[in-house]
Scaffold this active site. Sequence first.
Site, PDB file in Angstrom:
ATOM      1  N   ASN A   8      13.984 -12.498  21.677  1.00  0.00           N
ATOM      2  CA  ASN A   8      15.040 -11.892  22.494  1.00  0.00           C
ATOM      3  C   ASN A   8      14.903 -12.435  23.912  1.00  0.00           C
ATOM      4  O   ASN A   8      13.950 -12.087  24.614  1.00  0.00           O
ATOM      5  CB  ASN A   8      14.852 -10.356  22.463  1.00  0.00           C
ATOM      6  CG  ASN A   8      15.773  -9.631  23.428  1.00  0.00           C
ATOM      7  OD1 ASN A   8      16.714 -10.214  23.965  1.00  0.00           O
ATOM      8  ND2 ASN A   8      15.499  -8.349  23.648  1.00  0.00           N
ATOM      9  N   TRP A   9      15.834 -13.288  24.282  1.00  0.00           N
ATOM     10  CA  TRP A   9      15.749 -13.903  25.615  1.00  0.00           C
ATOM     11  C   TRP A   9      16.208 -12.954  26.716  1.00  0.00           C
ATOM     12  O   TRP A   9      16.093 -13.274  27.887  1.00  0.00           O
ATOM     13  CB  TRP A   9      16.573 -15.194  25.648  1.00  0.00           C
ATOM     14  CG  TRP A   9      15.865 -16.379  25.058  1.00  0.00           C
ATOM     15  CD1 TRP A   9      14.746 -16.367  24.262  1.00  0.00           C
ATOM     16  CD2 TRP A   9      16.206 -17.768  25.240  1.00  0.00           C
ATOM     17  NE1 TRP A   9      14.383 -17.650  23.929  1.00  0.00           N
ATOM     18  CE2 TRP A   9      15.271 -18.534  24.509  1.00  0.00           C
ATOM     19  CE3 TRP A   9      17.222 -18.433  25.928  1.00  0.00           C
ATOM     20  CZ2 TRP A   9      15.310 -19.935  24.468  1.00  0.00           C
ATOM     21  CZ3 TRP A   9      17.275 -19.826  25.879  1.00  0.00           C
ATOM     22  CH2 TRP A   9      16.321 -20.564  25.159  1.00  0.00           C
ATOM     23  N   LYS A  10      16.807 -11.818  26.344  1.00  0.00           N
ATOM     24  CA  LYS A  10      17.337 -10.865  27.326  1.00  0.00           C
ATOM     25  C   LYS A  10      18.265 -11.608  28.304  1.00  0.00           C
ATOM     26  O   LYS A  10      18.954 -12.541  27.899  1.00  0.00           O
ATOM     27  CB  LYS A  10      16.188 -10.157  28.048  1.00  0.00           C
ATOM     28  CG  LYS A  10      15.164  -9.588  27.065  1.00  0.00           C
ATOM     29  CD  LYS A  10      14.188  -8.667  27.691  1.00  0.00           C
ATOM     30  CE  LYS A  10      13.177  -8.214  26.645  1.00  0.00           C
ATOM     31  NZ  LYS A  10      12.273  -7.175  27.124  1.00  0.00           N
ATOM     32  N   HIS A  92      18.392  -1.837  21.496  1.00  0.00           N
ATOM     33  CA  HIS A  92      17.156  -2.171  22.221  1.00  0.00           C
ATOM     34  C   HIS A  92      16.908  -1.083  23.272  1.00  0.00           C
ATOM     35  O   HIS A  92      17.851  -0.539  23.841  1.00  0.00           O
ATOM     36  CB  HIS A  92      17.316  -3.542  22.881  1.00  0.00           C
ATOM     37  CG  HIS A  92      16.032  -4.062  23.452  1.00  0.00           C
ATOM     38  ND1 HIS A  92      15.537  -3.616  24.655  1.00  0.00           N
ATOM     39  CD2 HIS A  92      15.132  -4.944  22.976  1.00  0.00           C
ATOM     40  CE1 HIS A  92      14.382  -4.229  24.896  1.00  0.00           C
ATOM     41  NE2 HIS A  92      14.113  -5.041  23.886  1.00  0.00           N
ATOM     42  N   GLU A  94      16.112  -1.209  26.230  1.00  0.00           N
ATOM     43  CA  GLU A  94      16.726  -1.461  27.546  1.00  0.00           C
ATOM     44  C   GLU A  94      18.196  -1.063  27.539  1.00  0.00           C
ATOM     45  O   GLU A  94      18.724  -0.595  28.544  1.00  0.00           O
ATOM     46  CB  GLU A  94      16.518  -2.938  27.930  1.00  0.00           C
ATOM     47  CG  GLU A  94      15.066  -3.182  28.316  1.00  0.00           C
ATOM     48  CD  GLU A  94      14.570  -4.592  28.081  1.00  0.00           C
ATOM     49  OE1 GLU A  94      15.385  -5.513  27.886  1.00  0.00           O
ATOM     50  OE2 GLU A  94      13.333  -4.780  28.088  1.00  0.00           O
ATOM     51  N   GLU A 162       9.645  -0.893  18.417  1.00  0.00           N
ATOM     52  CA  GLU A 162       9.216  -1.371  19.726  1.00  0.00           C
ATOM     53  C   GLU A 162       8.875  -0.184  20.623  1.00  0.00           C
ATOM     54  O   GLU A 162       9.777   0.439  21.203  1.00  0.00           O
ATOM     55  CB  GLU A 162      10.345  -2.166  20.392  1.00  0.00           C
ATOM     56  CG  GLU A 162      10.797  -3.369  19.597  1.00  0.00           C
ATOM     57  CD  GLU A 162      11.426  -4.407  20.490  1.00  0.00           C
ATOM     58  OE1 GLU A 162      10.905  -5.513  20.532  1.00  0.00           O
ATOM     59  OE2 GLU A 162      12.417  -4.092  21.174  1.00  0.00           O
ATOM     60  N   GLY A 168       7.024  -5.693  27.564  1.00  0.00           N
ATOM     61  CA  GLY A 168       6.855  -6.392  28.840  1.00  0.00           C
ATOM     62  C   GLY A 168       5.676  -5.924  29.669  1.00  0.00           C
ATOM     63  O   GLY A 168       5.566  -6.269  30.849  1.00  0.00           O
ATOM     64  N   SER A 207       5.036  -6.842  23.649  1.00  0.00           N
ATOM     65  CA  SER A 207       3.908  -7.653  24.123  1.00  0.00           C
ATOM     66  C   SER A 207       3.217  -8.449  23.018  1.00  0.00           C
ATOM     67  O   SER A 207       1.998  -8.620  23.046  1.00  0.00           O
ATOM     68  CB  SER A 207       2.907  -6.771  24.881  1.00  0.00           C
ATOM     69  OG  SER A 207       3.505  -6.230  26.039  1.00  0.00           O
ATOM     70  N   GLY A 228       9.875 -10.687  23.200  1.00  0.00           N
ATOM     71  CA  GLY A 228      10.648 -10.859  24.428  1.00  0.00           C
ATOM     72  C   GLY A 228      10.120 -12.040  25.224  1.00  0.00           C
ATOM     73  O   GLY A 228      10.433 -13.197  24.937  1.00  0.00           O
ATOM     74  N   GLY A 229       9.287 -11.761  26.196  1.00  0.00           N
ATOM     75  CA  GLY A 229       8.812 -12.782  27.133  1.00  0.00           C
ATOM     76  C   GLY A 229       8.285 -14.046  26.470  1.00  0.00           C
ATOM     77  O   GLY A 229       8.586 -15.163  26.915  1.00  0.00           O
TER      78      GLY A 229
HETATM   79  C1  PEP Z   1      11.412  -6.819  23.697  1.00  0.00           C
HETATM   80  O1  PEP Z   1      11.984  -6.512  24.727  1.00  0.00           O
HETATM   81  O2  PEP Z   1      12.052  -6.801  22.621  1.00  0.00           O
HETATM   82  C2  PEP Z   1      10.009  -7.185  23.756  1.00  0.00           C
HETATM   83  C3  PEP Z   1       9.288  -6.987  22.709  1.00  0.00           C
HETATM   84  O3  PEP Z   1       9.546  -7.709  24.949  1.00  0.00           O
HETATM   85  P1  PEP Z   1       8.070  -8.311  25.226  1.00  0.00           P
HETATM   86  O4  PEP Z   1       7.691  -9.157  24.035  1.00  0.00           O
HETATM   87  O5  PEP Z   1       8.246  -9.119  26.454  1.00  0.00           O
HETATM   88  O6  PEP Z   1       7.146  -7.147  25.384  1.00  0.00           O
END
Ligand code: PEP
Length: 246
Positions: A8-10, A92, A94, A162, A168, A207, A228-229
Amino acid sequence: MKKLAAGNWKMNGTAAALAEVEALLAAHPAPACEMLLCPPATLIAQMAQAARGSALMVGGQDCHPKASGAHTGDISAAMLKDAGASHVILGHSERRADHGETDALVRAKAEAVIGAGLMAVVCIGETEAERDGGQTLTVIGGQLDGSVPAGATAATLVVAYEPVWAIGTGRTPTLTEIGEVHAFLRDRLRGLVGGEADGVRLLYGGSVKPSNAAEIFAVPHVDGALVGGASLKAADFGAIVAALSA
Ligand code: PEP
């Protein structure tokens, strides 16, 4: 079932970031797991073009529950499909936090996605206060019940667990905690979609990085990751793909 590495590039990336896709595909032309990247909507068509003929699938990060109409700034599932998407992330944390998305809205969006012939990646997860209060299973059980459309199947639904406090932050639940939640979700899904539950991919997200991927993927009922990241860099996402392919 094939495991799924989903990224997920957000709200990150412009056309220059597609170089990461080229690098990913060069390093992992035929992985044993499925690979999905969900860039911002502006990049879906270009990424789908770059991924043509490869093992990489492309997805959206959200959509409107309606197919078309007077909804300025929104995007429909059919439009995402037209741009080359095969999956859409829904609910999600967010979006639930920033846009007040409820389980009912997430379910309506998931119905629209499935109706358009795409796969819904439905996200659920508890906050830190809810985990500290011993509410984790109650909260995610309620989110699952409220967000998964009736009649969803292993071919139309992916569920991503999640924990909000793990996204993050570099923090993750213990492997025991992840295992407890995933076993609970598999069981709860049986009540919602019957025998299809065994084939629905249950992703862990929060993470995930190259250094912890292998141990998380060894937990029963973890069928992949939503990243994510670490999905923004080909080297990091590729290492997670490799861990899932092992
Ligand atoms: C996400 O937002 O779906 C996520 C898992 O982010 P991260 O891997 O950066 O914690």
